[in-house]
Design an enzyme around this catalytic site. Structure first.
Site, mmCIF file in Angstrom:
data_model
loop_
_atom_site.group_PDB
_atom_site.id
_atom_site.type_symbol
_atom_site.label_atom_id
_atom_site.label_comp_id
_atom_site.label_asym_id
_atom_site.label_seq_id
_atom_site.Cartn_x
_atom_site.Cartn_y
_atom_site.Cartn_z
ATOM 1 C CG ASP A 47 -1.780 1.211 1.340
ATOM 2 O OD1 ASP A 47 -2.906 1.152 0.822
ATOM 3 O OD2 ASP A 47 -1.357 2.231 1.936
ATOM 4 C CE1 TYR A 52 0.589 7.903 2.522
ATOM 5 C CE2 TYR A 52 1.093 5.620 2.007
ATOM 6 C CZ TYR A 52 0.269 6.558 2.586
ATOM 7 O OH TYR A 52 -0.867 6.154 3.236
ATOM 8 C CE LYS A 77 -3.773 4.652 0.912
ATOM 9 N NZ LYS A 77 -2.307 4.540 1.117
ATOM 10 C CG HIS A 110 -4.617 9.674 0.569
ATOM 11 N ND1 HIS A 110 -3.284 9.589 0.267
ATOM 12 C CD2 HIS A 110 -4.702 9.296 1.868
ATOM 13 C CE1 HIS A 110 -2.605 9.186 1.319
ATOM 14 N NE2 HIS A 110 -3.457 9.013 2.319
HETATM 15 P P1 NDP Z 1 1.092 0.960 12.111
HETATM 16 O O1 NDP Z 1 0.013 0.666 13.072
HETATM 17 O O2 NDP Z 1 1.383 0.007 11.027
HETATM 18 O O3 NDP Z 1 2.405 1.247 12.951
HETATM 19 C C1 NDP Z 1 3.641 1.459 12.373
HETATM 20 C C2 NDP Z 1 4.647 1.703 13.491
HETATM 21 O O4 NDP Z 1 4.775 0.531 14.299
HETATM 22 C C3 NDP Z 1 5.981 2.037 12.953
HETATM 23 O O5 NDP Z 1 6.546 3.014 13.819
HETATM 24 C C4 NDP Z 1 6.773 0.722 13.070
HETATM 25 O O6 NDP Z 1 8.121 1.009 13.278
HETATM 26 C C5 NDP Z 1 6.132 0.068 14.272
HETATM 27 N N1 NDP Z 1 6.029 -1.409 14.196
HETATM 28 C C6 NDP Z 1 5.769 -2.171 13.101
HETATM 29 N N2 NDP Z 1 5.746 -3.466 13.414
HETATM 30 C C7 NDP Z 1 6.007 -3.549 14.750
HETATM 31 C C8 NDP Z 1 6.132 -4.642 15.649
HETATM 32 N N3 NDP Z 1 5.985 -5.902 15.244
HETATM 33 N N4 NDP Z 1 6.395 -4.376 16.945
HETATM 34 C C9 NDP Z 1 6.548 -3.092 17.362
HETATM 35 N N5 NDP Z 1 6.451 -2.016 16.562
HETATM 36 C C10 NDP Z 1 6.181 -2.239 15.246
HETATM 37 O O7 NDP Z 1 0.737 2.412 11.555
HETATM 38 P P2 NDP Z 1 0.915 3.347 10.293
HETATM 39 O O8 NDP Z 1 0.253 4.594 10.685
HETATM 40 O O9 NDP Z 1 2.316 3.366 9.873
HETATM 41 O O10 NDP Z 1 -0.009 2.701 9.172
HETATM 42 C C11 NDP Z 1 0.318 1.600 8.366
HETATM 43 C C12 NDP Z 1 0.010 1.888 6.910
HETATM 44 O O11 NDP Z 1 -1.327 2.355 6.751
HETATM 45 C C13 NDP Z 1 0.850 2.995 6.288
HETATM 46 O O12 NDP Z 1 2.138 2.599 5.924
HETATM 47 C C14 NDP Z 1 0.019 3.369 5.091
HETATM 48 O O13 NDP Z 1 0.197 2.433 4.043
HETATM 49 C C15 NDP Z 1 -1.390 3.266 5.665
HETATM 50 N N6 NDP Z 1 -1.877 4.588 6.155
HETATM 51 C C16 NDP Z 1 -2.895 5.182 5.440
HETATM 52 C C17 NDP Z 1 -3.402 6.391 5.834
HETATM 53 C C18 NDP Z 1 -4.513 7.010 5.052
HETATM 54 O O14 NDP Z 1 -4.859 8.175 5.277
HETATM 55 N N7 NDP Z 1 -5.124 6.282 4.131
HETATM 56 C C19 NDP Z 1 -2.875 7.127 6.998
HETATM 57 C C20 NDP Z 1 -1.814 6.418 7.690
HETATM 58 C C21 NDP Z 1 -1.365 5.191 7.278
HETATM 59 P P3 NDP Z 1 9.337 0.459 12.332
HETATM 60 O O15 NDP Z 1 9.070 0.855 10.920
HETATM 61 O O16 NDP Z 1 10.527 1.125 12.905
HETATM 62 O O17 NDP Z 1 9.330 -1.038 12.522
#
Ligand code: NDP
Length: 298
Positions: A47, A52, A77, A110
């Protein structure tokens, strides 16, 4: 590598993996490696978004993966600087060009722009044409409320296949999920691990981390799984597609290793009970080019 990710079927018959890797805030320099690692570990759904600034790197990883394009499910998006009919067509082309693809599996608006909903509707009509031309296998929206969805569906032909929204143990979106179920719209969770509350906390002195909540950690201990695996399994038990983000290889692997256990109804209910009804991300009612003046260059 784990077994292929289970899929669910969208309202137009297209199969979508129930789990995927998201790349919001994945720095471009780390995105290619993260996506390549994910594909090697068995992820088939990625995604990204025009806003981004890493569609190119996602495309590079797809080409480097050696996996047939037809086995992958790629979502991107359209950002609202490209809303309006003709603007959306240009924006869509920009996405394909940056990704280096000739079609995407899922194309989403989006955000709704409630202060200029006519432009939102016009953009959706443009992507309906991309669907009928086969340049998107499915189309949908993101961050739409029940009201936005109702207004859109009144004025357009194709019921969105997906609404991608903030959804995690602290914001479970039950009424919206029920609305989706009534209309055949698949719910897709962004911030499925609750990351938004950790990297952008409302109160930096009181971070809400779902992965540290005792209700989650106790279930994790019982199953010999990690808190992240339990939260991802909770999405799966609800039939919600989860798009998690990580750039760390060990976490990318950990996060897809969730198909060898199940949660009981009581465990699902215990996580449901963490809902606060309060979102961590921005209120979609308030977003537009004035409040969030980001422009995508096509
Ligand atoms: P997540 O809930 O996926 O959390 C991501 C965070 O958690 C990062 O800081 C990552 O750090 C950490 N993490 C990942 N795996 C683990 C684990 N196993 N244990 C502990 N920490 C972990 O949230 P996001 O907000 O990043 O959302 C995910 C995706 O959703 C985005 O990448 C995007 O594709 C989508 N999105 C869409 C939006 C929209 O408006 N449509 C808005 C926001 C997100 P690290 O990378 O350091 O591992």
């Amino acid at each position: 590598m784990t077994a292929p990710t289970p899929t669910l079927t969208l309202n137009n018959g297209v199969a979508m993996p129930i789990l995927g890797l998201g790349v919001f805030q994945s720095p471009p320099a780390e995105t290619t490696a993260a996506v390549e690692t994910a594909i090697a570990d068995g992820y088939r759904s990625i995604d990204t978004a025009a806003s981004y600034d890493n569609e190119r790197e996602v495309g590079e990883a797809i080409r480097a993966s050696g996996i047939d394009r037809g086995e992958l499910f790629i979502t991107t998006k359209l950002w609202f600087s490209d809303y309006g009919h003709d603007e959306a067509l240009v924006g869509f082309q920009g996405c394909l060009r940056r990704l280096g693809l000739d079609y995407v599996d899922l194309f989403l608006l989006h955000q709704p722009v409630p202060t200029d909903f006519d432009a939102t509707v016009a953009a959706y009509k443009a992507i309906e044409a991309m669907l009928s031309e086969g340049r998107a296998r499915a189309i949908g929206v993101s961050n739409f409320s029940e009201r936005h969805l109702g207004n859109l569906m009144e004025r357009t032909e194709v019921v969105p296949a997906v609404n991608q929204v903030e959804l995690h143990p602290f914001f479970t979106q039950r009424p919206l999920r029920e609305f989706h179920a009534q209309h055949g719209i698949t719910t897709e969770a962004w911030s499925p691990l609750g990351g938004i509350h950790v990297y952008r906390p409302a109160d930096p002195n009181a971070v809400l981390n779902a992965l540290e909540h005792p209700s989650v950690t106790s279930i994790a201990e019982k199953h010999g799984k990690t808190p992240a695996q339990v939260v991802l399994r909770w999405h799966i038990e609800h039939g919600v597609v989860a798009i998690l983000k990580s750039v760390k290889p060990h976490r990318i692997r950990e996060n897809i290793d969730v198909f060898d256990f199940e949660l009981t109804a009581d465990e699902v209910a215990a996580i449901d009970a963490l809902d606060t009804g309060v979102r961590g991300g921005p209120d979609p009612e308030t977003l537009n080019m004035t409040t969030y003046p980001k422009t995508v260059e096509n």
